[in-house]
Design a protein around this motif. Sequence first.
Motif, PDB file in Angstrom:
ATOM      1  N   GLU A 121       1.799   6.729  -6.839  1.00  0.00           N
ATOM      2  CA  GLU A 121       0.730   7.668  -7.212  1.00  0.00           C
ATOM      3  C   GLU A 121       1.226   9.111  -7.084  1.00  0.00           C
ATOM      4  O   GLU A 121       0.994   9.951  -7.959  1.00  0.00           O
ATOM      5  CB  GLU A 121      -0.489   7.442  -6.310  1.00  0.00           C
ATOM      6  CG  GLU A 121      -1.679   8.322  -6.695  1.00  0.00           C
ATOM      7  CD  GLU A 121      -2.875   8.147  -5.763  1.00  0.00           C
ATOM      8  OE1 GLU A 121      -3.842   8.916  -5.901  1.00  0.00           O
ATOM      9  OE2 GLU A 121      -2.832   7.248  -4.886  1.00  0.00           O
ATOM     10  N   ALA A 122       1.932   9.391  -5.976  1.00  0.00           N
ATOM     11  CA  ALA A 122       2.491  10.740  -5.769  1.00  0.00           C
ATOM     12  C   ALA A 122       3.545  11.044  -6.821  1.00  0.00           C
ATOM     13  O   ALA A 122       3.636  12.175  -7.331  1.00  0.00           O
ATOM     14  CB  ALA A 122       3.082  10.844  -4.364  1.00  0.00           C
ATOM     15  N   LYS A 123       4.335  10.038  -7.178  1.00  0.00           N
ATOM     16  CA  LYS A 123       5.388  10.234  -8.185  1.00  0.00           C
ATOM     17  C   LYS A 123       4.782  10.619  -9.533  1.00  0.00           C
ATOM     18  O   LYS A 123       5.277  11.518 -10.219  1.00  0.00           O
ATOM     19  CB  LYS A 123       6.225   8.961  -8.330  1.00  0.00           C
ATOM     20  CG  LYS A 123       7.406   9.116  -9.282  1.00  0.00           C
ATOM     21  CD  LYS A 123       8.207   7.840  -9.439  1.00  0.00           C
ATOM     22  CE  LYS A 123       7.590   6.955 -10.498  1.00  0.00           C
ATOM     23  NZ  LYS A 123       8.442   5.828 -10.875  1.00  0.00           N
TER      24      LYS A 123
ATOM     25  N   ILE B 104      10.886   1.131   2.392  1.00  0.00           N
ATOM     26  CA  ILE B 104       9.478   0.824   2.706  1.00  0.00           C
ATOM     27  C   ILE B 104       9.314  -0.642   3.088  1.00  0.00           C
ATOM     28  O   ILE B 104       8.688  -0.986   4.098  1.00  0.00           O
ATOM     29  CB  ILE B 104       8.555   1.160   1.513  1.00  0.00           C
ATOM     30  CG1 ILE B 104       8.415   2.679   1.349  1.00  0.00           C
ATOM     31  CG2 ILE B 104       7.175   0.523   1.690  1.00  0.00           C
ATOM     32  CD1 ILE B 104       7.660   3.115   0.106  1.00  0.00           C
ATOM     33  N   ARG B 105       9.891  -1.528   2.276  1.00  0.00           N
ATOM     34  CA  ARG B 105       9.640  -2.960   2.450  1.00  0.00           C
ATOM     35  C   ARG B 105      10.488  -3.585   3.563  1.00  0.00           C
ATOM     36  O   ARG B 105       9.987  -4.384   4.348  1.00  0.00           O
ATOM     37  CB  ARG B 105       9.883  -3.696   1.131  1.00  0.00           C
ATOM     38  CG  ARG B 105       8.909  -3.280   0.019  1.00  0.00           C
ATOM     39  CD  ARG B 105       9.013  -4.206  -1.183  1.00  0.00           C
ATOM     40  NE  ARG B 105       8.258  -3.736  -2.339  1.00  0.00           N
ATOM     41  CZ  ARG B 105       6.935  -3.866  -2.467  1.00  0.00           C
ATOM     42  NH1 ARG B 105       6.224  -4.443  -1.517  1.00  0.00           N
ATOM     43  NH2 ARG B 105       6.329  -3.425  -3.566  1.00  0.00           N
TER      44      ARG B 105
ATOM     45  N   ALA C 170       5.693   5.666   3.425  1.00  0.00           N
ATOM     46  CA  ALA C 170       6.347   6.205   2.223  1.00  0.00           C
ATOM     47  C   ALA C 170       7.055   7.522   2.519  1.00  0.00           C
ATOM     48  O   ALA C 170       8.144   7.795   2.001  1.00  0.00           O
ATOM     49  CB  ALA C 170       5.318   6.403   1.112  1.00  0.00           C
ATOM     50  N   GLU C 171       6.444   8.378   3.377  1.00  0.00           N
ATOM     51  CA  GLU C 171       7.046   9.678   3.689  1.00  0.00           C
ATOM     52  C   GLU C 171       8.441   9.509   4.278  1.00  0.00           C
ATOM     53  O   GLU C 171       9.383  10.197   3.882  1.00  0.00           O
ATOM     54  CB  GLU C 171       6.161  10.448   4.683  1.00  0.00           C
ATOM     55  CG  GLU C 171       4.871  10.998   4.095  1.00  0.00           C
ATOM     56  CD  GLU C 171       3.717  10.024   4.162  1.00  0.00           C
ATOM     57  OE1 GLU C 171       2.570  10.460   4.002  1.00  0.00           O
ATOM     58  OE2 GLU C 171       3.964   8.811   4.363  1.00  0.00           O
ATOM     59  N   TYR C 172       8.576   8.584   5.221  1.00  0.00           N
ATOM     60  CA  TYR C 172       9.871   8.370   5.873  1.00  0.00           C
ATOM     61  C   TYR C 172      10.899   7.839   4.871  1.00  0.00           C
ATOM     62  O   TYR C 172      12.059   8.255   4.875  1.00  0.00           O
ATOM     63  CB  TYR C 172       9.733   7.394   7.037  1.00  0.00           C
ATOM     64  CG  TYR C 172      11.034   7.150   7.777  1.00  0.00           C
ATOM     65  CD1 TYR C 172      11.512   8.085   8.691  1.00  0.00           C
ATOM     66  CD2 TYR C 172      11.797   6.016   7.520  1.00  0.00           C
ATOM     67  CE1 TYR C 172      12.720   7.883   9.349  1.00  0.00           C
ATOM     68  CE2 TYR C 172      13.014   5.805   8.163  1.00  0.00           C
ATOM     69  CZ  TYR C 172      13.465   6.742   9.075  1.00  0.00           C
ATOM     70  OH  TYR C 172      14.671   6.550   9.708  1.00  0.00           O
TER      71      TYR C 172
ATOM     72  N   LYS D 245       0.832  -1.203   0.000  1.00  0.00           N
ATOM     73  CA  LYS D 245       0.000   0.000   0.000  1.00  0.00           C
ATOM     74  C   LYS D 245       0.874   1.263   0.000  1.00  0.00           C
ATOM     75  O   LYS D 245       0.599   2.225  -0.726  1.00  0.00           O
ATOM     76  CB  LYS D 245      -0.918  -0.013   1.223  1.00  0.00           C
ATOM     77  CG  LYS D 245      -1.816   1.226   1.316  1.00  0.00           C
ATOM     78  CD  LYS D 245      -2.635   1.203   2.595  1.00  0.00           C
ATOM     79  CE  LYS D 245      -3.431   2.501   2.733  1.00  0.00           C
ATOM     80  NZ  LYS D 245      -4.170   2.550   4.012  1.00  0.00           N
ATOM     81  N   GLU D 246       1.943   1.258   0.814  1.00  0.00           N
ATOM     82  CA  GLU D 246       2.828   2.421   0.886  1.00  0.00           C
ATOM     83  C   GLU D 246       3.570   2.629  -0.435  1.00  0.00           C
ATOM     84  O   GLU D 246       3.753   3.759  -0.896  1.00  0.00           O
ATOM     85  CB  GLU D 246       3.830   2.270   2.036  1.00  0.00           C
ATOM     86  CG  GLU D 246       3.211   2.356   3.415  1.00  0.00           C
ATOM     87  CD  GLU D 246       2.448   3.646   3.635  1.00  0.00           C
ATOM     88  OE1 GLU D 246       3.033   4.729   3.446  1.00  0.00           O
ATOM     89  OE2 GLU D 246       1.248   3.578   3.980  1.00  0.00           O
ATOM     90  N   TRP D 247       3.994   1.536  -1.043  1.00  0.00           N
ATOM     91  CA  TRP D 247       4.675   1.625  -2.338  1.00  0.00           C
ATOM     92  C   TRP D 247       3.729   2.173  -3.401  1.00  0.00           C
ATOM     93  O   TRP D 247       4.124   2.972  -4.252  1.00  0.00           O
ATOM     94  CB  TRP D 247       5.229   0.250  -2.726  1.00  0.00           C
ATOM     95  CG  TRP D 247       5.935   0.180  -4.051  1.00  0.00           C
ATOM     96  CD1 TRP D 247       5.651  -0.657  -5.087  1.00  0.00           C
ATOM     97  CD2 TRP D 247       7.056   0.966  -4.491  1.00  0.00           C
ATOM     98  NE1 TRP D 247       6.512  -0.439  -6.145  1.00  0.00           N
ATOM     99  CE2 TRP D 247       7.384   0.549  -5.802  1.00  0.00           C
ATOM    100  CE3 TRP D 247       7.808   1.980  -3.904  1.00  0.00           C
ATOM    101  CZ2 TRP D 247       8.431   1.106  -6.533  1.00  0.00           C
ATOM    102  CZ3 TRP D 247       8.841   2.554  -4.635  1.00  0.00           C
ATOM    103  CH2 TRP D 247       9.150   2.112  -5.929  1.00  0.00           C
TER     104      TRP D 247
END
Length: 554
Positions: free
Chosen positions: A45-47, A93-94, A100-102, A38-40
């Motif tokens: 999406e932001a990218k 992330i993984r 994702a922010e961190y 989900k974070e990836w």
Amino acid sequence: MQIYSGKSVFSGIAIGKICVYQKSEQQVKRVRTEDGEKEWARYNEAKEKALDQLRGLYEKALKEVGEANAAIFEVHQMMLEDDDYNESIENIIRTQKVNAEYAVASTSDNFSTMFSSMDDDYMKERAADVKDISERILSLLAGGEKGKVVTDEPVIIVADDLAPSETVQLEKDKVLSFVTVHGSVNSHTAILARTMAIPALIGTEMPLDERVDGKFAVVDGVNGKIYVEPDEETFAELKERQREELEKKELLLQLKGKENITLDGKKIMLYANIGNIKDLATVVQNDAGGIGLFRSEFIYLEKEDYPTEEEQFKIYKTAVETMAGKRVIIRTLDIGADKQCDYFKMEKEENPALGYRAIRICLTQTEIFKTQLRALFRASAYGNLAIMYPMITSLWEVKRIKEIVEEVKAELTAEEIEFGNPQQGIMIETPAAVMVSGELAKEVDFFSIGTNDLTQYTLAIDRQNPKLDLFYNAHHPAVLSMIKMTVENAHKAGIWAGICGELGADTSLTKDFLAMGVDELSVSPGSILPIRKIILETNVEEYKRGNYADGETL
């Protein structure tokens, strides 16, 4: 009155209120999560949104400041799609099971630290770019937009620093100047400021709070100072200087359309230096008599693989057609030294300035050279094109070039492809070329003196090394003597000689160049009219009599 000093990146006087620009701080927390997928997905999406924004910024910059300055937003797109950058974020992330922010903030810190520690100035500048793209992603992850400078009235923007993306979003009619606490003269922001013609200071230690926000101020881009709430006497003096500057600009515009002829009838060719065809508008706008240096290497530097003959032909053809009969001198490939191109796969050299570069590449990789020559000769059928060969040191190089040219012409003739008969000249930018210029002049149609490298090689000083600024003297008598010798040898052989290096735009030497008999000066487009003014006001023979004994010009 408070006075703060900085380093000027564009001159001029700006008067108005200060608007302190504060970046929206991205507060990043480390949040543990089990849903790495989900974070990836959130990051990707932001990218994609960030890439859309950057494409929009590129189009805006392209219209306002030209292709060369808009290129930073293409660089940012490439950095956002860089495998190393993205793999680092995914890995954090993984493996660390974090948000994702961190992961973005950690990758940003790691990469910017890596770039900052490099010796190369260009690579150091990439540290700011990594931070810029990472801040964009963090802002989008937080559901916001990348910060913009917003103002209802024309103001002086004061900030800690301004990223290129923030600078290009400035509404030019609302910004009088900008002043930053940090930044460098070689940064993309400084380059954009110069192109946008906004008076600007960097490295200015001043507060970024209510002590200056909203206060009346004057930016002196000439002397690198900003006066906050100036006293009456200071304000009156700066206001008068601003009026004088505007007057000078208006007077220079009246010189458009005038011939470059001295008071005693000596005619000078006053040309412009450009890097690509997007610069042609400024050449026409500043009334240049032609193009004295088209740096064709930028065609190669902007590509990820060797440009084809057809790609080059279209660019050269556009240049000569746009200049409508005015001479366009195109320098052949000048890769090497400080201009590296990855796909050339050149080995690292201990001293690249003295290494494998320019004509040395062309004469050893003749297929690359022939491709460019075919494009140049084909384009010469469409206008007044001339070809110039860089980094010549000997007669055999010129003779070998001529042999290759004949091979190219024979190929085009056999293929029934039309081509013209362009003038062919060489750059004089080594002491060796100066010393044999009498022989070289018999083999070519013209000389163009590259003063940047000529100074470097004559003084044995790396012009890229800031530690040697104290010793680097472009006015050194040896350099000026070499220019004079080159011009004299050119004239003995019946050819013309010009200057296309930075020294050509040095107005403190314009009269001396006229006295030496220099036939052409090729400079940045913005320097055309100031130099024309000096030419029109100079009586060369009178200047020689008043400044040099026995007709000796140096």
